[in-house]
Design a protein around this motif. Structure first.
Motif, mmCIF file in Angstrom:
data_model
loop_
_atom_site.group_PDB
_atom_site.id
_atom_site.type_symbol
_atom_site.label_atom_id
_atom_site.label_comp_id
_atom_site.label_asym_id
_atom_site.label_seq_id
_atom_site.Cartn_x
_atom_site.Cartn_y
_atom_site.Cartn_z
ATOM 1 N N ALA A 37 0.824 -1.208 0.000
ATOM 2 C CA ALA A 37 0.000 0.000 0.000
ATOM 3 C C ALA A 37 0.858 1.257 0.000
ATOM 4 O O ALA A 37 0.555 2.241 -0.692
ATOM 5 N N LEU A 38 1.937 1.246 0.784
ATOM 6 C CA LEU A 38 2.825 2.415 0.832
ATOM 7 C C LEU A 38 3.474 2.670 -0.520
ATOM 8 O O LEU A 38 3.576 3.818 -0.970
ATOM 9 N N LEU A 89 -6.290 -10.680 3.170
ATOM 10 C CA LEU A 89 -6.760 -9.887 4.313
ATOM 11 C C LEU A 89 -8.189 -9.420 4.111
ATOM 12 O O LEU A 89 -9.000 -9.440 5.042
ATOM 13 N N ALA A 90 -8.524 -8.988 2.892
ATOM 14 C CA ALA A 90 -9.858 -8.457 2.615
ATOM 15 C C ALA A 90 -10.938 -9.510 2.808
ATOM 16 O O ALA A 90 -12.058 -9.195 3.224
ATOM 17 N N VAL A 91 -10.626 -10.793 2.510
ATOM 18 C CA VAL A 91 -11.628 -11.856 2.581
ATOM 19 C C VAL A 91 -11.606 -12.569 3.924
ATOM 20 O O VAL A 91 -12.639 -12.730 4.584
ATOM 21 N N SER A 134 -8.133 -3.481 6.459
ATOM 22 C CA SER A 134 -7.959 -4.128 5.155
ATOM 23 C C SER A 134 -8.652 -3.332 4.056
ATOM 24 O O SER A 134 -8.156 -3.253 2.929
ATOM 25 N N LYS A 135 -9.796 -2.714 4.394
ATOM 26 C CA LYS A 135 -10.483 -1.893 3.387
ATOM 27 C C LYS A 135 -9.664 -0.661 3.025
ATOM 28 O O LYS A 135 -9.624 -0.253 1.859
ATOM 29 N N ASN A 155 -4.922 1.140 -3.263
ATOM 30 C CA ASN A 155 -4.597 0.636 -4.600
ATOM 31 C C ASN A 155 -5.555 1.165 -5.651
ATOM 32 O O ASN A 155 -5.159 1.444 -6.787
ATOM 33 N N TYR A 156 -6.832 1.303 -5.293
ATOM 34 C CA TYR A 156 -7.795 1.832 -6.254
ATOM 35 C C TYR A 156 -7.517 3.299 -6.560
ATOM 36 O O TYR A 156 -7.687 3.752 -7.694
ATOM 37 N N ILE A 157 -7.082 4.058 -5.530
ATOM 38 C CA ILE A 157 -6.757 5.460 -5.765
ATOM 39 C C ILE A 157 -5.599 5.579 -6.749
ATOM 40 O O ILE A 157 -5.632 6.367 -7.699
#
Length: 530
Positions: free
Chosen positions: A40-41, A354-356, A363-364, A370-372
């Motif tokens: 993410a970073l 993690l999301a699932v 996690s959200k 990533n979407y950003i």
């Protein structure tokens, strides 16, 4: 940016495993979380680059560069492009989906595939074909024409998938209350398409902001074309960086608008029993006009580009197929495509897990980062990696490592959404059972979870591969010296008005993209039916 696979998420639903004891993860939750945080970073590097360059430039200089007539002109061009193109894509995409899925359209199965086929043709190849057909094309309305024909499938695919799973009982109930077919469509069916339409509109808008080649070819100025011109003239000057900051701000506004426009209504059907079979509406006298309309759309969006690609190939003769020119480009494209797809899929696994399996606000937030980043145009991501690599690690500038990293950030959601859906459909109880029999967590993950998730992961990897094959702007900025991909070689030759020489590269991109586009269409149907 948010990739074409995100449309699948908008059109379908995933199932979550039942509550209970979670199986032990293969490397421990903390280890997976650390890996996901690092990803993410890194994914926020482009956003950090824009913020840093704005701060370094200083407010006075930044304000003078942002609030100037040129930026206003680009802003108006971009706003008008979106204002005209998005509604046209919505009308064409939703209308075509309704004809295919909800009427007695003859040959509807063939039309279903043909209407998705334009996604196999990159927008810059579409522009190349249209300029070949009408050399005088330029300006706003030429851009609207090419963009609409290139991107309406981004609305059609999720809309068709949603209609295919929409329970016809709601339409039958509306009919029993005296609503005619048209009133039932606008009052009952269209609201059910809200998520697919807003998601498709967002995808179209982000593609419009990111597109470079299609608009450069018809001499229509947008932020992306202006940033590329500025970069080539001053390399990393403040003017180009401020244009990039405005473009990123535009992207973030679009993301917020899309989130707000979804609303809070729920569209899922709750209850047992089989879904009723959809009753297709007879077209009667409208059969011929419907066939003519779809034929016109398919011909303009898919037939005409293919025609002019083959026409230029014939005009160029055997000389355009010199193996020493196009074979290295083909091999390097396949190499970058396969390498980027494998790395992106591997990187997506920790975040999807993690999301699932450990869903939380944490996690959200990681997933949202990533979407950003993926919503940003390739040129912004490319500029960020150019600046960061030169300043912090000059040794990796213009290496395959940097280019692959840019591909990962741009197309990670394509793999992430697909893997997340696959993990959600892999019962955790099977993993628990394997571990209860003494199988180590890593081995049970490989034998059970990874095996069940493999088809979804392969689908996501295929869509990442498709995106890399057709990527142009980030590749132009970051590719190592001597790199020749199909997209960059096509752009090099078409920029020199060597349209015959560019034709083989265009054809190879279409041939490679066609199976992946069909996979996207089929996967959207499968997700919708779950």
């Amino acid at each position: 940016m948010i990739t074409d696979l995100a449309a699948l998420e908008l059109s379908g639903r995933t199932t979550t495993a039942g509550r209970g004891k979670r199986p032990r993860p293969p490397f421990g939750v903390s280890t997976i979380a650390v890996i996901a945080v690092l990803i993410a970073l890194v994914s926020l590097v482009p956003l950090g680059y824009v913020a840093f360059m704005t701060a370094v430039t200083g407010w006075d200089t930044a304000a003078s560069l942002i609030f100037r007539p040129r930026v206003g002109e680009l802003l108006l061009n971009t706003a008008l492009l979106i204002a005209f193109t998005v509604p046209l894509c919505l009308v064409l995409g939703v209308g075509a989906a309704w004809l295919v899925e909800r009427t007695e359209l003859r040959g509807h199965k063939v039309w279903a595939v043909l209407l998705a086929a334009p996604l196999a043709i990159p927008a810059f190849v579409n522009s190349y074909a249209w300029v070949s057909a009408v050399p005088s094309l330029e300006g706003l309305f030429s851009g609207v024409l090419i963009a609409t024909l290139s991107y309406f499938p981004l609305v059609y695919i999720p809309a068709a998938a949603t209609l295919s799973r929409l329970d016809p009982a709601v339409e039958q109930s509306a009919a029993s209350l005296g609503l005619g077919a048209w009133r039932a469509f606008f009052r009952v069916v269209l609201p059910q398409l809200r998520i697919a339409m807003t998601g498709g509109a967002l995808l179209v808008s982000l593609h419009l902001l990111a597109e470079y080649g299609a608009f450069a070819m018809i001499r229509f100025d947008t932020f992306t074309t202006a940033i590329m011109v500025q970069f080539r003239s001053t390399f990393n000057g403040p003017a180009g960086n401020m244009l990039a900051s405005v473009l990123v701000f535009f992207c973030l506004i679009l993301l917020l608008v899309e989130v707000r426009s979804r609303g809070t209504a729920r569209y899922a059907r709750v209850g047992s029993g089989a879904q009723a079979k959809a009753l297709r509406l007879p077209l009667h006298a409208y059969q011929l006009p419907a066939q003519a309309a779809l034929l016109t759309a398919s011909t303009l969006a898919f037939g005409l580009p293919l025609l002019f690609v083959f026409r230029w190939i014939v005009a160029g003769g055997s000389d355009v197929w010199a193996a020493d020119e196009f074979l290295p480009a083909l091999l390097q494209t396949l190499g970058f495509g396969l390498g980027g797809a494998l790395v992106t899929t591997a990187v997506a696994f920790p975040m999807a897990y993690l999301a699932v399996r450990h869903a939380s606000w944490f996690s959200k937030a990681l997933e949202l980062s990533n979407y950003i980043t993926s919503s940003m145009p390739g040129i912004v991501v490319g500029l960020a990696f150019v600046t960061v690599s030169i300043r912090l690690a000059p040794g990796i500038y213009q290496t395959a490592f940097v280019l692959i990293a840019a591909y990962v950030l741009l197309f990670l959601p394509r793999a992430l959404v697909s893997i997340r859906a696959g993990l959600a459909q892999a019962p955790k109880e099977l993993d628990e059972a394997a571990q209860s029999l003494g199988t180590p967590p890593l081995l049970s993950f490989i034998r059970v979870t990874l095996r069940l998730t493999a088809p979804a992961a392969a689908g996501g990897a295929a869509l990442v591969f498709l995106a890399i094959v057709n990527e142009l702007t980030a590749t132009l900025l970051l590719a190592p010296n001597g790199t020749r991909t199909l997209a960059t070689e096509f752009w090099s030759k078409s920029s020199e008005i060597d349209y015959a020489g560019a034709a083989p590269y265009a054809l190879l991109m279409i041939v490679i993209s066609a199976p992946m586009t069909y996979l996207l269409f089929q996967q959207s149907k499968k997700v919708a039916g779950q």
